[in-house]
Motif scaffolding. Structure first.
Motif, short mmCIF file in Angstrom:
data_model
loop_
_atom_site.label_atom_id
_atom_site.label_comp_id
_atom_site.label_asym_id
_atom_site.label_seq_id
_atom_site.Cartn_x
_atom_site.Cartn_y
_atom_site.Cartn_z
N SER A 324 72.85 49.10 94.96
CA SER A 324 71.99 48.58 95.83
C SER A 324 70.67 49.49 95.68
CB SER A 324 72.37 48.35 97.14
OG SER A 324 72.84 49.25 97.69
N GLY A 325 70.53 50.79 95.23
CA GLY A 325 69.56 51.77 95.07
C GLY A 325 69.33 52.62 96.27
N LYS A 326 70.56 52.99 96.96
CA LYS A 326 70.31 53.89 97.88
C LYS A 326 70.14 55.22 97.68
CE LYS A 326 74.86 53.34 99.10
NZ LYS A 326 75.32 52.43 98.02
N THR A 327 70.55 55.75 96.50
CA THR A 327 70.22 57.09 96.26
C THR A 327 68.88 57.26 95.86
OG1 THR A 327 72.59 57.55 95.25
CG2 THR A 327 70.88 58.95 94.38
N THR A 328 68.24 56.08 95.21
CA THR A 328 66.77 56.08 94.78
C THR A 328 66.06 56.26 96.12
OG1 THR A 328 67.29 55.11 92.71
CG2 THR A 328 64.88 54.98 93.66
N THR A 329 66.48 55.55 97.20
CA THR A 329 65.56 55.60 98.41
C THR A 329 65.77 56.98 98.92
OG1 THR A 329 65.99 53.28 98.75
CG2 THR A 329 65.37 54.66 100.72
N LEU A 330 66.89 57.71 98.94
CA LEU A 330 67.22 58.88 99.55
C LEU A 330 66.10 59.94 98.79
CD1 LEU A 330 70.88 59.20 100.31
CD2 LEU A 330 69.03 58.96 102.09
N TYR A 331 66.24 59.76 97.41
CA TYR A 331 65.33 60.74 96.50
C TYR A 331 64.05 60.65 96.92
CZ TYR A 331 69.23 62.02 93.50
OH TYR A 331 70.14 62.61 92.76
N SER A 332 63.39 59.20 97.13
CA SER A 332 61.93 59.11 97.45
C SER A 332 61.77 59.75 98.64
CB SER A 332 61.81 57.35 97.64
OG SER A 332 62.12 56.85 96.36
N CYS A 333 62.56 59.53 99.82
CA CYS A 333 62.41 60.35 101.01
C CYS A 333 62.16 61.88 100.89
CB CYS A 333 63.38 60.13 102.11
SG CYS A 333 63.59 58.46 102.49
N LEU A 334 63.09 62.53 99.96
CA LEU A 334 63.24 63.73 99.75
C LEU A 334 61.82 64.26 99.01
CD1 LEU A 334 66.73 64.74 98.80
CD2 LEU A 334 65.46 64.74 101.16
N ASN A 335 61.49 63.35 98.01
CA ASN A 335 60.33 63.89 97.13
C ASN A 335 59.09 63.84 98.00
OD1 ASN A 335 59.92 64.26 94.48
ND2 ASN A 335 58.65 62.53 94.49
N ASP A 336 59.02 62.79 99.14
CA ASP A 336 57.71 62.90 99.99
C ASP A 336 57.74 63.81 100.90
OD1 ASP A 336 55.55 60.62 100.13
OD2 ASP A 336 56.18 60.95 102.52
N ILE A 337 58.96 64.45 101.39
CA ILE A 337 58.89 65.62 102.37
C ILE A 337 58.91 66.86 101.72
CG2 ILE A 337 59.26 64.07 104.28
CD1 ILE A 337 62.13 65.21 104.08
N ASN A 338 58.99 67.04 100.40
CA ASN A 338 59.28 68.21 99.71
C ASN A 338 58.10 69.27 99.80
OD1 ASN A 338 60.48 70.18 98.32
ND2 ASN A 338 60.51 69.11 96.29
N ARG A 339 57.96 70.23 100.34
CA ARG A 339 56.89 71.25 100.60
C ARG A 339 57.39 72.53 100.49
NH1 ARG A 339 55.36 66.96 100.64
NH2 ARG A 339 53.78 65.65 101.94
N PRO A 340 56.68 73.38 100.00
CA PRO A 340 57.15 74.87 99.89
C PRO A 340 57.45 75.51 101.00
CG PRO A 340 54.98 74.46 98.75
CD PRO A 340 55.11 73.27 99.71
N ASP A 341 57.09 75.07 102.15
CA ASP A 341 57.54 75.68 103.54
C ASP A 341 58.90 75.07 104.12
OD1 ASP A 341 56.40 73.28 104.08
OD2 ASP A 341 55.70 73.96 106.23
N ARG A 342 59.54 74.24 103.27
CA ARG A 342 60.76 73.71 103.88
C ARG A 342 62.14 73.69 102.62
NH1 ARG A 342 58.12 67.62 105.13
NH2 ARG A 342 57.03 68.13 107.30
N LYS A 343 63.11 74.13 103.31
CA LYS A 343 64.33 74.25 102.05
C LYS A 343 65.13 73.07 102.31
CE LYS A 343 67.94 77.15 100.61
NZ LYS A 343 68.36 78.43 100.22
N ILE A 344 65.25 72.17 101.06
CA ILE A 344 66.07 71.15 101.06
C ILE A 344 67.16 71.24 100.20
CG2 ILE A 344 66.20 68.74 100.39
CD1 ILE A 344 63.02 68.95 100.65
N ILE A 345 68.32 71.16 100.79
CA ILE A 345 69.64 71.13 99.82
C ILE A 345 70.30 69.66 99.92
CG2 ILE A 345 71.82 72.52 99.59
CD1 ILE A 345 70.99 74.65 101.07
#
Length: 567
Positions: A324-345
């Motif tokens: 149903s596209g759940k992973t794509t939605t999560l990737y979209s969220c992470l992509n939008d808040i991906n900044r050099p001052d944030r560590k995302i794992i």
């Protein structure tokens, strides 16, 4: 015995062309000749190979019984204009030989006149009428080799070798080998048709290839059964799987460049009654550029989501069925808040797409790296934002919730039918309700519906029933018209091309937090959320119907599992 075998047995018995003793012996030999998957040779082939009846006599008997012409091929030269009607790959794959062209009708010779679907499949493939006549298999193969060249002999040799039990290594190496080319063409064709999955399915008497396009499976032209073992072995070699292991499921990965573009393929195999079924999930590494603006969110939902993903802590869940596209939605969220001052794992099973600047950890169950184990290790890396591919058990759920309560923003997915149902699912896993209430910030449920094809879209007058149906959701049909697709070559006559998501946002406010803590029922949670502005999946879908993005039938099917129309 198959219908074809019964037909041949009755044919030779009725005319007393074969003694009953010889016939029984041939049937026994046919049964003994079955391969490891129970696939036996045709009775006609056994009779001719044992010299009980000549191939020419059997060909004549079949033609007379079925009122089909005999098309002798020995010493016959086929005109070039006829040969151009079919390619070498086509005649070899279908074991047929074009013999004449009568106006818009192509005449072909076939060795198995009881293969009733062959003529229809050829007519669909070639775009013309096809009339079959009968010839022996040896005559057809000899004529193919004479007219189309010696390469055909190599293809036939590979196909026949693939029938040998236990032999899974024929024609599997070298870019010019026919099996390699066949696998490449199956994959390339799927990509050209925008497929998300390729299904290679062994059936009792055939080998079926299907593509999933826009969420729907569609059958395509399939190789003959005799190529099954070699094709599956080739895919397994490409995925670095064991070709000797045919009983246990296996998972692997293929990386390929198709027509200059990089793709990953997740490969899964499972043993069935008639051989190994293989599914390839297609992942376009260059085609995904996820972002919130591309998700198809309503303006107010997009504002809500942007506010949620900027929170300092808490947990945001995305729910829905597989695909149903759940992973794509999560990737979209992470992509939008991906900044050099944030560590995302992230911890995923498996990592589907590489996100630049994000630390992505694949689950490795074989070495004990489960979701829970990976999540514990990730929290020692001092991340700001954590994504867990899926919450599957109590341990993972509790670690994720504790992470959200200690200053981390956590994203994850659950399998539930709607957004409020995530609360019940977490408590069913054994998470205490006060922890759910304290950590949960929002749940987003979603489904995918097909878009109306832009190349053949047209408007039509909405029926009175449709107008009433939409009015119940507070929606008005613009100019009394709805949009649908007429069907064209671009959308394979379906009327749809591509998909868009529909959403349901369940945002946890102070009152819902109190209700979750008190352990109130799901219906009360849903009623409160709807009274305070939550749109259901169907309501969001209906807004997209009125906007001309999709159709009423698509939304109803996606939100109820029932394709019932309201016309």
């Amino acid at each position: 015995m198959t219908p074809a075998d019964l037909f041949v047995a009755e044919l030779v018995r009725r005319g007393e062309w074969v003694s009953e003793t010889d016939l029984k012996a041939a049937i026994a030999a046919q049964r003994d000749g079955a391969d490891e998957f129970g696939e036996a040779p045709l009775l006609a082939e056994v009779l001719t190979q044992r010299g009980v009846i000549s191939a020419e006599r059997l060909c004549l008997l079949q033609a007379e019984e079925l009122s089909l012409p005999v098309r002798p091929l020995k010493g016959v030269r086929i005109p070039g204009v006829v040969l151009k009607a079919m390619s070498r790959d086509q005649v070899t794959r279908y074991q047929v030989m074009p013999t004449g062209l009568n106006g818009e009708v192509l005449e072909v010779a076939v060795a198995d006149p009881l293969n009733l679907g062959l003529v229809d499949e050829l007519a669909h493939l070639l775009g013309c009428s096809v009339e079959a006549g009968v010839a022996t298999r040896s005559e057809i193969l000899g004529s193919i080799e004479r007219h189309y060249g010696s390469d055909t002999h190599e293809v036939v040799k590979a196909e026949n070798s693939a029938e040998a039990p236990g032999d899974s290594s024929v024609a599997l190496d070298g870019d010019d080998e026919p099996i390699v080319r066949e696998v490449y063409e199956i994959i390339a064709s799927a990509i050209r048709q925008r497929a998300s999955d390729i299904h290679l399915e062994p059936l009792e008497r055939s080998f079926r290839v299907r593509y999933r396009v826009d969420g729907r499976l569609m059958a395509v032209n399939s190789p003959p059964k005799r190529m099954q073992l070699a094709l599956i072995s080739r895919v397994k070699i490409m995925a670095d799987l064991s070709i000797a292991e045919k009983r246990l499921p296996q998972d692997g990965r293929i990386q390929l460049k198709i027509e200059g573009r990089a793709y990953d393929f997740r490969v899964s195999t499972v043993a069935t009654a008639h051989g190994e079924s293989v599914v390839l999930r297609i992942l376009d590494q260059e085609g995904i550029k996820p972002g919130l603006t591309e998700m198809g969110l309503a303006e107010d939902d997009e504002k809500t989501l942007k506010r949620l993903i900027c929170l300092a802590d808490g947990m945001v869940l995305v729910t829905g069925p597989t695909g149903s596209g759940k992973t794509t939605t999560l990737y979209s969220c992470l992509n939008d808040i991906n900044r050099p001052d944030r560590k995302i794992i992230t911890v995923e099973d498996p990592v589907e797409y590489q996100l630049s600047g994000v630390n992505q950890v694949p689950v490795r169950a074989d070495v004990g790296l489960s979701f829970a184990a990976a999540l514990r290790a990730m929290l020692r890396q001092a991340p700001n934002i954590v994504m867990v591919g899926e919450i599957r058990d109590r341990e993972t759920a509790e670690i994720a919730i504790n992470a959200s309560l200690t200053g981390h923003l956590v994203f994850s997915t659950l399998h539930t039918n709607d957004a409020p149902g995530a609360v019940t699912r977490l408590t069913d896993l054994g998470v205490k309700s006060f922890l759910v209430a304290s950590s949960l910030r929002a749940v987003i449920a979603q489904r995918l519906v097909r878009r109306v094809c832009p190349s053949c879209r047209l408007t039509r007058n909405a029926t009175a029933r449709e107008v009433t149906f939409l009015a119940r959701s507070g929606l008005e049909v613009i100019n009394g018209e709805l949009v649908e697709g007429a069907g064209c070559a671009e959308c394979a006559q379906t009327g749809y091309r591509g998909r868009v998501a529909i959403f349901e946002f369940f945002v946890v406010d102070s009152e819902i937090e109190r209700m979750i803590h008190a352990g109130v029922g799901l219906s009360l949670l849903r009623n409160h959320a709807q009274e305070h502005g939550m749109r259901s999946l169907r309501d969001d879908g209906l807004r997209k119907v009125v906007a001309g993005i999709t159709t009423l039938e698509e939304v109803i099917a996606a939100t109820t599992g029932d394709s019932l129309t309201v016309r």
